[in-house]
Write a protein that holds these residues in place. Structure first.
Motif, PDB file in Angstrom:
ATOM      1  N   PRO A  20       0.812  -1.230   0.000  1.00 41.82           N
ATOM      2  CA  PRO A  20       0.000   0.000   0.000  1.00 41.82           C
ATOM      3  C   PRO A  20       0.838   1.269   0.000  1.00 41.82           C
ATOM      4  O   PRO A  20       0.485   2.248  -0.664  1.00 41.82           O
ATOM      5  CB  PRO A  20      -0.816  -0.127   1.301  1.00 41.82           C
ATOM      6  N   VAL A  21       1.943   1.244   0.744  1.00 41.85           N
ATOM      7  CA  VAL A  21       2.814   2.421   0.774  1.00 41.85           C
ATOM      8  C   VAL A  21       3.441   2.668  -0.598  1.00 41.85           C
ATOM      9  O   VAL A  21       3.491   3.808  -1.093  1.00 41.85           O
ATOM     10  CB  VAL A  21       3.910   2.248   1.853  1.00 41.85           C
ATOM     11  N   LEU A  22       3.911   1.600  -1.218  1.00 37.93           N
ATOM     12  CA  LEU A  22       4.519   1.728  -2.542  1.00 37.93           C
ATOM     13  C   LEU A  22       3.499   2.194  -3.577  1.00 37.93           C
ATOM     14  O   LEU A  22       3.809   3.044  -4.433  1.00 37.93           O
ATOM     15  CB  LEU A  22       5.119   0.377  -2.950  1.00 37.93           C
ATOM     16  N   TYR A  23       2.294   1.672  -3.492  1.00 38.28           N
ATOM     17  CA  TYR A  23       1.246   2.093  -4.421  1.00 38.28           C
ATOM     18  C   TYR A  23       0.925   3.577  -4.240  1.00 38.28           C
ATOM     19  O   TYR A  23       0.699   4.303  -5.217  1.00 38.28           O
ATOM     20  CB  TYR A  23      -0.009   1.258  -4.203  1.00 38.28           C
ATOM     21  N   MET A  24       0.918   4.019  -2.991  1.00 42.38           N
ATOM     22  CA  MET A  24       0.599   5.417  -2.703  1.00 42.38           C
ATOM     23  C   MET A  24       1.687   6.351  -3.243  1.00 42.38           C
ATOM     24  O   MET A  24       1.399   7.381  -3.860  1.00 42.38           O
ATOM     25  CB  MET A  24       0.447   5.604  -1.192  1.00 42.38           C
ATOM     26  N   VAL A  25       2.957   5.973  -3.015  1.00 38.00           N
ATOM     27  CA  VAL A  25       4.062   6.813  -3.471  1.00 38.00           C
ATOM     28  C   VAL A  25       4.105   6.869  -4.997  1.00 38.00           C
ATOM     29  O   VAL A  25       4.243   7.946  -5.594  1.00 38.00           O
ATOM     30  CB  VAL A  25       5.398   6.283  -2.904  1.00 38.00           C
ATOM     31  N   LEU A  26       3.980   5.718  -5.650  1.00 35.92           N
ATOM     32  CA  LEU A  26       3.996   5.701  -7.113  1.00 35.92           C
ATOM     33  C   LEU A  26       2.763   6.369  -7.698  1.00 35.92           C
ATOM     34  O   LEU A  26       2.824   6.963  -8.782  1.00 35.92           O
ATOM     35  CB  LEU A  26       4.095   4.256  -7.607  1.00 35.92           C
TER      36      LEU A  26
END
Length: 300
Positions: free
Chosen positions: A51-57
């Motif tokens: 979820p964090v990676l999806y949010m940043v990207l």
């Protein structure tokens, strides 16, 4: 052990074809765990990181690309979302409010918690056990349960829509965890050190500042990091206490920003990513200190 055996051990260690196993601090070989254990661990890591990676990207994408390809990488990479957030006065105002609340709350929690823990750990007095049990019971009393009477108290003392209306309750609710962690550290300090300091002419305050604080520094860093992250991420208390946009902290600002720009998903993801970044960096830097401090508290 004979010389022949010792030489064979040395030759096997020096032989590059000999398989090398991991060794612990005592030099004993460690065995790898089962593949299923590593699979479960990687699965949990993926659940936390995805979820964090999806949010940043997502902050580097356009709204149209998010709609048509929700799971794809940014194509093209858009820097405008992050640039708009970083150049907005609103973000930096909420960032400054969060920094003030987190730093002042952390300083109060660490200072008061260290003093209370020192008294409980080093002195004998009536109701000592009851006081320690009271702090331990505070761990089972979340802020959400007390939010209504807490709001009434804050309103009666005139701190509604004021940053100190958040800071003071956060200090109070942060003390139980601080005391529970620091008491074992302070209790483990040998009494011989205190007696030697007294012979050298050190007062109780001198012993506290010159000896207790340096010796309990791992625990102090641990409770400081936990207090900072907890204060930074607090959402419920600012939601009830703060009314004006000028006093919003970042967690509350994320909610307001998401409501205002609900149609601009990419910009909301960029704002949310930047809002969580300071706490994430802070935790990553002091991660080893936290683990070491909690380990020392358990041993103590």
């Amino acid at each position: 052990m004979s010389a022949t055996t010792a030489n064979s051990w040395r030759s096997s260690d020096a032989d590059p074809k000999t398989p090398v196993h991991r060794r612990d601090k005592r030099g004993r070989p460690q065995k790898w765990g089962s593949p299923f254990t590593y699979f479960v661990a990687l699965l949990f890591i993926g659940v936390c990181v995805a979820p964090v990676l999806y949010m940043v990207l997502g902050g580097f994408r356009t709204n149209a690309h998010i709609t048509t390809h929700p799971a794809a990488l940014p194509d093209p990479w858009v820097l405008g979302n992050y640039a708009d957030v970083l150049t907005s006065r609103r973000f930096w105002g909420e960032f400054a409010n969060s920094v003030i609340v987190a730093l002042v709350s952390t300083a109060g929690i660490v200072a008061l918690g260290l003093m209370v823990s020192f008294v409980i750990a080093r002195y004998d007095f009536k109701l000592k056990g009851a006081m320690y049990s009271l702090f331990a019971a505070g761990l089972m009393f979340p802020m959400v349960i007390a939010i209504t009477p807490l709001y009434i108290i804050v309103k009666n003392i005139g701190l509604v829509d004021n940053l100190f209306g958040i800071i003071l309750p956060q200090i109070a609710f942060g003390l139980p965890t601080t005391v529970i962690i620091l008491v074992p550290f302070l209790r483990a300090i040998p009494h011989e050190i205190e007696e030697a300091a007294a012979i050298d002419g050190a007062s109780r305050l001198g012993f506290f500042f010159r000896m207790v604080i340096p010796l309990s520094l791992p625990g102090v860093v641990t409770v400081g990091v936990l207090a900072f992250i907890g204060s930074w991420n607090n959402y419920v208390l600012p939601l009830y206490i703060l009314n004006s946009d000028a006093n919003y902290t970042l967690p509350l600002g994320v909610q307001a920003f998401s409501s205002q720009y609900s149609s601009d998903t990419a910009k909301v993801l960029a704002f949310t990513s930047l809002a969580m970044l300071p706490a994430l960096i802070f935790f990553s830097i002091f991660e080893k200190r936290i683990v070491g401090g909690l380990t020392g508290a358990v041993k103590g």
